[in-house]
Design a protein around this motif. Sequence first.
Motif, PDB file in Angstrom:
ATOM      1  N   ALA A 582       0.835  -1.212   0.000  1.00 60.06           N
ATOM      2  CA  ALA A 582       0.000   0.000   0.000  1.00 60.06           C
ATOM      3  C   ALA A 582       0.863   1.253   0.000  1.00 60.06           C
ATOM      4  O   ALA A 582       0.552   2.239  -0.689  1.00 60.06           O
ATOM      5  N   ARG A 583       1.947   1.241   0.742  1.00 60.85           N
ATOM      6  CA  ARG A 583       2.838   2.400   0.763  1.00 60.85           C
ATOM      7  C   ARG A 583       3.483   2.623  -0.606  1.00 60.85           C
ATOM      8  O   ARG A 583       3.701   3.764  -1.021  1.00 60.85           O
ATOM      9  N   ARG A 735      -9.150   6.026  -1.065  1.00 58.77           N
ATOM     10  CA  ARG A 735      -7.824   6.367  -1.569  1.00 58.77           C
ATOM     11  C   ARG A 735      -6.802   5.459  -0.912  1.00 58.77           C
ATOM     12  O   ARG A 735      -6.992   4.977   0.199  1.00 58.77           O
ATOM     13  N   ILE A 736      -5.706   5.235  -1.605  1.00 54.59           N
ATOM     14  CA  ILE A 736      -4.704   4.319  -1.075  1.00 54.59           C
ATOM     15  C   ILE A 736      -4.075   4.860   0.208  1.00 54.59           C
ATOM     16  O   ILE A 736      -3.677   4.089   1.093  1.00 54.59           O
ATOM     17  N   SER A 737      -4.016   6.188   0.341  1.00 54.45           N
ATOM     18  CA  SER A 737      -3.460   6.756   1.578  1.00 54.45           C
ATOM     19  C   SER A 737      -4.342   6.433   2.781  1.00 54.45           C
ATOM     20  O   SER A 737      -3.848   6.265   3.908  1.00 54.45           O
ATOM     21  N   GLN A 741      -3.322   4.215   6.304  1.00 53.68           N
ATOM     22  CA  GLN A 741      -3.606   4.584   7.693  1.00 53.68           C
ATOM     23  C   GLN A 741      -4.340   3.466   8.433  1.00 53.68           C
ATOM     24  O   GLN A 741      -4.075   3.203   9.615  1.00 53.68           O
ATOM     25  N   GLU A 742      -5.255   2.797   7.744  1.00 56.66           N
ATOM     26  CA  GLU A 742      -5.976   1.686   8.369  1.00 56.66           C
ATOM     27  C   GLU A 742      -5.024   0.545   8.720  1.00 56.66           C
ATOM     28  O   GLU A 742      -5.100  -0.044   9.804  1.00 56.66           O
ATOM     29  N   MET A 746      -3.152  -1.529  12.456  1.00 54.88           N
ATOM     30  CA  MET A 746      -3.180  -2.974  12.711  1.00 54.88           C
ATOM     31  C   MET A 746      -1.805  -3.534  13.040  1.00 54.88           C
ATOM     32  O   MET A 746      -1.696  -4.663  13.543  1.00 54.88           O
ATOM     33  N   VAL A 747      -0.754  -2.783  12.731  1.00 56.76           N
ATOM     34  CA  VAL A 747       0.599  -3.297  12.938  1.00 56.76           C
ATOM     35  C   VAL A 747       0.923  -3.337  14.430  1.00 56.76           C
ATOM     36  O   VAL A 747       0.668  -2.369  15.140  1.00 56.76           O
TER      37      VAL A 747
END
Length: 747
Positions: A582-583, A735-737, A741-742, A746-747
């Motif tokens: 995603a990044r 949006r991918i940004s 964030q989501e 979770m990390v």
Amino acid sequence: MVRVRWEVRMQLLIGLMLILTVPASVALTDPQDVIAMNSLFVALGCPPLPGWLLVGGDPCGDNWQGVACVFSSITSLKLNGANLGGQLGDSLALFGSIIEIDFGSNHIGGSIPKSFPPTVRNVSLSNNQFIGSIPGSLSSSAQLLELSLDNNHLSGEIPDAFQPLTVLNRLDLSGNNLSGQLCPSLMNLSSLSTLHLQNNSLVGTLDVLQDLPLQDLNIENNLFSGPIPPKLLGIPNFRKDGNPFNTTIIPSALPPAPSFVAGAPTSYEHPWQQANGPSSPAMLSTARTRNFFTAKTVTWIAVGGILVVIVLVFCLLVRCFKGRRQSKEEKKHGISTYKIPRVNKKYSESPLQEGVQMEKVPKEAVMKPLDNYGVDSNRVVVIPKPQKETKTETKSFAESSMYKKDHSIDMTDDDEFLPRPPPPPFFLANNGTSNSVGPARVTTSRHPLKSPDLSSVQVFTVGSLQQYTNSFSEENFIGAGMLGSVYRAALPDQKILAVKKLDSTACTQLSDEEFLDLVSNISKAKHANIVKLVGYSAEHGQRLLVYEYCTNGTLHDALHTDDEIHHKLTWSVRIRVALGAARALECLHEACQPPVVHHNFKSANLLLDEELEVHVSDCGLAPLILSPSMSGHLLTAYGSAAPEFDSGSYTHQSDVYSFGVVMLELLTGRKAYDRSRPRGEQYLVRWAVPKLHDIDALSRMVDPSLNGAYTMKSLSRFADIISSCVQREPEFRPRISEIVQELLQMV
């Protein structure tokens, strides 16, 4: 009672037959390959081959004669000596994964197929009845290792189509009716060890073969002339009998006049014409011989006199023309008119002057645009007339680079020779800065094109990459994708890189300048989760991209084929992989200017390093894809395409959809499209989406290898992100940004 028992037995028999035929209806073979086989069967005249059917069938599952498969894909057709007739047509091009084709020693006629599958490596059509010419479309089969078209009825010239076939190891065109000279692109066959051309009508010299790594060369019974290059004499297995070779350098005398005695060879004819031509009388009378030479002498005197007059008149015209400009030019340049500026005049003067002035340039410089290494000679000579004030600098450039004894232009120190005025528009990069002009654009140079935008990438020569990949050998083959094949390259310092060798179709999509702009744009996409572009090569008609190497292969392999890495993909690792991917998309969509759409996002393009960190590959290569409809079709085959592909559109939100499919693969351990599963489960999105909001169904579809080592809260949140990404309407996808964030939470 007996009748009832008989009816019962018949019903049981019919039921048993139905049970036995049900599994047969589930074909193992790829449907596209089945279509190709059916088409080939018709083209060959429906021969009585065991297992072969006119319509449908299962070549891999039913063991059709001569057919070999890997999983569901046909990879080999071996029907040597099968007494086949008919033709091949264009059915071979329909196979998607075939590697070997062998139809040798049959009676197949018609023309050689216009195209072979891009995956094919070995083709044998020898000892058949093929007619016509060798197709020039051979250039599209860049992975060919062996090609045998010997002992047919092929005619015409050998096509100049060998530039991309740098891995070709064996070429056999013997026993045909081929004519003409050897094409220049044969020089590009840098891996060729065996070449058989015997028993044809080929003419000319063998110069184009002298630098090839040949170990077996057979050119017997042709019409080759001129001296044999000394390098060829060192070939271990060199057969050359039956050719009219000269043992000395060909004299630069005028061509021989036609014979005046019909049917009688003369001393002016070639030795081979005397030996192989019609038998001449044992003795000729002295008077006849004297009359013949007298006629020849008179003819040559007349021709010589006319040539002398023409040369004198031409010299006078040239002298008058030079007289008007000589003083002005010498005053301006401070040098003689016979030096380098005369060569540079060819860029703007008439074709007649160009031909005259090029006689004063060394042979190497004159022949450079004709060496067929993919050089566009029109681009070499285009320098706009407004730059006349830079002729002195152009002279320096010509002296420093064009007067090289090899066939490349050395631009190591060309910065000081660049013309000062701005170049024409097609020499400008995207940022408006000027690049090198004139000969600096030649793709065969050692340093193709210097540009500030390319300062962060390294320029490789094709020769060095061949060395590092062992001539793009099979043992260094990593895989093949939509745009070409990838090979492992081992540098002298033990560093490992990955070389993406673009196929001929991808190469033709962009001009030289557009390709360098593409490289520049790719190099700007710098992120820890994007595969780093190390360098490129753009010479000899080839285009290669050199990337950093990721030791653990692709995410697709890790999830579906490599059990060892699969078990290392714990739930936390999978979340980290999703976050890294995603990044990378966030960098492309929102950090790059202009924004970049990946256009081919799937698990097979996500690479894993030693630490199982993800690196997205093929970033910035969207311009090389032929069209949105084509790429959409290819992505659909993997189940990764967004629904809007049906209308031919693709946006940033389409990348988001494909990202959601990758997350589904991480969640379930299933492929995006799996033909081996029941029909309702083949497309992962269709099967999984209805279960994402049912906690029980969601728990059941999680990858079993995780062994429940995750929290239900984390699982539910992961499923919610997937659900938002694979929304049917693009405007409803985040949006991918926002996804980044989501996942961070979770990390």
